[in-house]
Design a protein around this motif. Sequence first.
Motif, PDB file in Angstrom:
ATOM      1  N   PHE A 125       0.830  -1.204   0.000  1.00 28.64           N
ATOM      2  CA  PHE A 125       0.000   0.000   0.000  1.00 28.64           C
ATOM      3  C   PHE A 125       0.863   1.251   0.000  1.00 28.64           C
ATOM      4  O   PHE A 125       0.565   2.233  -0.696  1.00 28.64           O
ATOM      5  N   GLY A 126       1.953   1.223   0.751  1.00 35.68           N
ATOM      6  CA  GLY A 126       2.866   2.365   0.754  1.00 35.68           C
ATOM      7  C   GLY A 126       3.473   2.619  -0.605  1.00 35.68           C
ATOM      8  O   GLY A 126       3.677   3.777  -1.005  1.00 35.68           O
ATOM      9  N   THR A 127       3.753   1.546  -1.355  1.00 40.40           N
ATOM     10  CA  THR A 127       4.286   1.698  -2.715  1.00 40.40           C
ATOM     11  C   THR A 127       3.263   2.354  -3.625  1.00 40.40           C
ATOM     12  O   THR A 127       3.582   3.276  -4.392  1.00 40.40           O
ATOM     13  N   TRP A 128       2.028   1.878  -3.557  1.00 39.19           N
ATOM     14  CA  TRP A 128       0.949   2.464  -4.364  1.00 39.19           C
ATOM     15  C   TRP A 128       0.799   3.945  -4.032  1.00 39.19           C
ATOM     16  O   TRP A 128       0.751   4.794  -4.929  1.00 39.19           O
ATOM     17  N   MET A 129       0.754   4.264  -2.749  1.00 38.50           N
ATOM     18  CA  MET A 129       0.570   5.652  -2.352  1.00 38.50           C
ATOM     19  C   MET A 129       1.781   6.525  -2.706  1.00 38.50           C
ATOM     20  O   MET A 129       1.640   7.708  -2.992  1.00 38.50           O
ATOM     21  N   THR A 130       2.977   5.928  -2.712  1.00 41.71           N
ATOM     22  CA  THR A 130       4.166   6.687  -3.119  1.00 41.71           C
ATOM     23  C   THR A 130       4.079   7.071  -4.587  1.00 41.71           C
ATOM     24  O   THR A 130       4.340   8.215  -4.970  1.00 41.71           O
ATOM     25  N   LYS A 131       3.707   6.096  -5.413  1.00 41.57           N
ATOM     26  CA  LYS A 131       3.567   6.395  -6.849  1.00 41.57           C
ATOM     27  C   LYS A 131       2.489   7.450  -7.077  1.00 41.57           C
ATOM     28  O   LYS A 131       2.720   8.444  -7.781  1.00 41.57           O
ATOM     29  N   GLU A 132       1.331   7.241  -6.478  1.00 41.75           N
ATOM     30  CA  GLU A 132       0.217   8.162  -6.710  1.00 41.75           C
ATOM     31  C   GLU A 132       0.546   9.567  -6.208  1.00 41.75           C
ATOM     32  O   GLU A 132       0.287  10.566  -6.892  1.00 41.75           O
ATOM     33  N   THR A 133       1.124   9.653  -5.021  1.00 43.35           N
ATOM     34  CA  THR A 133       1.420  10.962  -4.437  1.00 43.35           C
ATOM     35  C   THR A 133       2.502  11.692  -5.217  1.00 43.35           C
ATOM     36  O   THR A 133       2.413  12.905  -5.440  1.00 43.35           O
ATOM     37  N   ILE A 156      -1.477  16.814   0.286  1.00 44.75           N
ATOM     38  CA  ILE A 156      -1.614  15.474  -0.302  1.00 44.75           C
ATOM     39  C   ILE A 156      -0.730  14.477   0.441  1.00 44.75           C
ATOM     40  O   ILE A 156      -1.149  13.357   0.763  1.00 44.75           O
ATOM     41  N   GLU A 157       0.502  14.888   0.730  1.00 47.68           N
ATOM     42  CA  GLU A 157       1.420  14.003   1.455  1.00 47.68           C
ATOM     43  C   GLU A 157       0.880  13.678   2.849  1.00 47.68           C
ATOM     44  O   GLU A 157       0.948  12.518   3.297  1.00 47.68           O
ATOM     45  N   ASN A 158       0.360  14.682   3.544  1.00 47.91           N
ATOM     46  CA  ASN A 158      -0.155  14.468   4.900  1.00 47.91           C
ATOM     47  C   ASN A 158      -1.318  13.475   4.895  1.00 47.91           C
ATOM     48  O   ASN A 158      -1.392  12.565   5.728  1.00 47.91           O
ATOM     49  N   ARG A 159      -2.233  13.653   3.970  1.00 51.18           N
ATOM     50  CA  ARG A 159      -3.375  12.735   3.851  1.00 51.18           C
ATOM     51  C   ARG A 159      -2.886  11.314   3.616  1.00 51.18           C
ATOM     52  O   ARG A 159      -3.340  10.348   4.224  1.00 51.18           O
ATOM     53  N   THR A 160      -1.905  11.190   2.705  1.00 49.76           N
ATOM     54  CA  THR A 160      -1.408   9.871   2.340  1.00 49.76           C
ATOM     55  C   THR A 160      -0.728   9.184   3.515  1.00 49.76           C
ATOM     56  O   THR A 160      -0.908   7.981   3.743  1.00 49.76           O
ATOM     57  N   GLN A 161       0.055   9.926   4.285  1.00 48.87           N
ATOM     58  CA  GLN A 161       0.761   9.319   5.411  1.00 48.87           C
ATOM     59  C   GLN A 161      -0.216   8.805   6.477  1.00 48.87           C
ATOM     60  O   GLN A 161       0.013   7.743   7.065  1.00 48.87           O
ATOM     61  N   ILE A 162      -1.278   9.546   6.716  1.00 46.41           N
ATOM     62  CA  ILE A 162      -2.271   9.086   7.690  1.00 46.41           C
ATOM     63  C   ILE A 162      -2.947   7.815   7.190  1.00 46.41           C
ATOM     64  O   ILE A 162      -3.179   6.862   7.949  1.00 46.41           O
ATOM     65  N   MET A 163      -3.282   7.765   5.903  1.00 49.46           N
ATOM     66  CA  MET A 163      -3.880   6.557   5.331  1.00 49.46           C
ATOM     67  C   MET A 163      -2.938   5.363   5.484  1.00 49.46           C
ATOM     68  O   MET A 163      -3.347   4.269   5.887  1.00 49.46           O
ATOM     69  N   CYS A 164      -1.657   5.557   5.160  1.00 53.01           N
ATOM     70  CA  CYS A 164      -0.681   4.466   5.242  1.00 53.01           C
ATOM     71  C   CYS A 164      -0.456   4.025   6.684  1.00 53.01           C
ATOM     72  O   CYS A 164      -0.234   2.839   6.942  1.00 53.01           O
ATOM     73  N   SER A 165      -0.511   4.971   7.605  1.00 49.94           N
ATOM     74  CA  SER A 165      -0.259   4.649   9.013  1.00 49.94           C
ATOM     75  C   SER A 165      -1.386   3.831   9.630  1.00 49.94           C
ATOM     76  O   SER A 165      -1.198   3.206  10.679  1.00 49.94           O
ATOM     77  N   ALA A 166      -2.549   3.833   8.994  1.00 54.64           N
ATOM     78  CA  ALA A 166      -3.726   3.211   9.590  1.00 54.64           C
ATOM     79  C   ALA A 166      -3.918   1.751   9.209  1.00 54.64           C
ATOM     80  O   ALA A 166      -4.826   1.096   9.727  1.00 54.64           O
ATOM     81  N   ASN A 167      -3.084   1.202   8.299  1.00 53.93           N
ATOM     82  CA  ASN A 167      -3.371  -0.149   7.813  1.00 53.93           C
ATOM     83  C   ASN A 167      -2.508  -1.240   8.444  1.00 53.93           C
ATOM     84  O   ASN A 167      -2.543  -2.391   8.023  1.00 53.93           O
ATOM     85  N   GLY A 168      -1.718  -0.902   9.450  1.00 56.11           N
ATOM     86  CA  GLY A 168      -0.972  -1.910  10.188  1.00 56.11           C
ATOM     87  C   GLY A 168       0.452  -2.140   9.743  1.00 56.11           C
ATOM     88  O   GLY A 168       1.234  -2.791  10.458  1.00 56.11           O
ATOM     89  N   ASP A 169       0.848  -1.625   8.570  1.00 61.17           N
ATOM     90  CA  ASP A 169       2.200  -1.880   8.073  1.00 61.17           C
ATOM     91  C   ASP A 169       3.269  -1.250   8.969  1.00 61.17           C
ATOM     92  O   ASP A 169       4.349  -1.816   9.146  1.00 61.17           O
ATOM     93  N   ILE A 170       2.979  -0.091   9.505  1.00 58.19           N
ATOM     94  CA  ILE A 170       3.994   0.585  10.318  1.00 58.19           C
ATOM     95  C   ILE A 170       4.249  -0.183  11.622  1.00 58.19           C
ATOM     96  O   ILE A 170       5.383  -0.256  12.111  1.00 58.19           O
TER      97      ILE A 170
END
Length: 274
Positions: free
Chosen positions: A218-226, A242-256
């Motif tokens: 998911f982080g890879t997808w969001m990196t490309k899109e952002t 855009i970056e702030n929104r993306t980081q919160i989304m990525c932080s919420a899915n358990g990968d971190i």
Amino acid sequence: MSWIETLGELTAISVSTVDDGIGLVTLNRPERLNAITSTMIDELERVVSAVDGDPELRVVILTGAGRGFCAGLDLESAGTAPGAEQVRPTVAGFMWQDHLATLHERIHRSRKPWIAAVNGPCVGGGFALALACDIRTASPAASFGAVFLKIGVSNCDMGTSYFLPRLVGASRSAELLLTARIFGADEADRIGLLSALDDDPVERALETARLIAANAPFGTWMTKETMWQTLDAPSLRHALDIENRTQIMCSANGDIVEARRAFAEKRPPRWGGL
């Protein structure tokens, strides 16, 4: 069902999985230097949908069969756009143009990174196809060029006027587009169009793909899109939002959480997928 199983019969391209999570898409009309036809566009559209829908697939490598990457539109047997057989010529022409351009947009907007491994001539629509990918490797035998001007139409076609200035700068892009000249792999590398110049561009692309596939899906997808969205952002503030929104989304899915646990346990992360 894997991405390959969803595609059905293919005649203008071939597909395979070359490593865990890495797909290889080969333009497969070597007798025509892999020139683009309506069938090839349809099949590549199906590929984009298939790879975006497969959570196990992480990266796509695009290359050409034989001695070329893609010689552009096949002027002898291009075909027509779907549904354009019984409309007026102007409408049919616009439908065909949109049919071509939408493919490049879909590759650019794909959830998965695409790497073009350019093994030979890459001109016209083939050049635009390589530009639409996120990363480009090439062999010394590769050559590039926007050559639409040579047939009397604008050299700004299939996204070239969007992608090329962003990759090599406006001034250099203007020179390449207005002269319509063919340039070699060494120059492409020098002006920043390539990430690597290698005798085996597919193997070099595979090395890069493995590095990408090791990261969080998911982080890879969001990196490309952002990255691509912020490139068009009108201000730093827009990019930061855009970056702030993306980081919160990525932080919420358990990968971190998994990344921190893996670091503490001195092992590679076991990513949860999309």
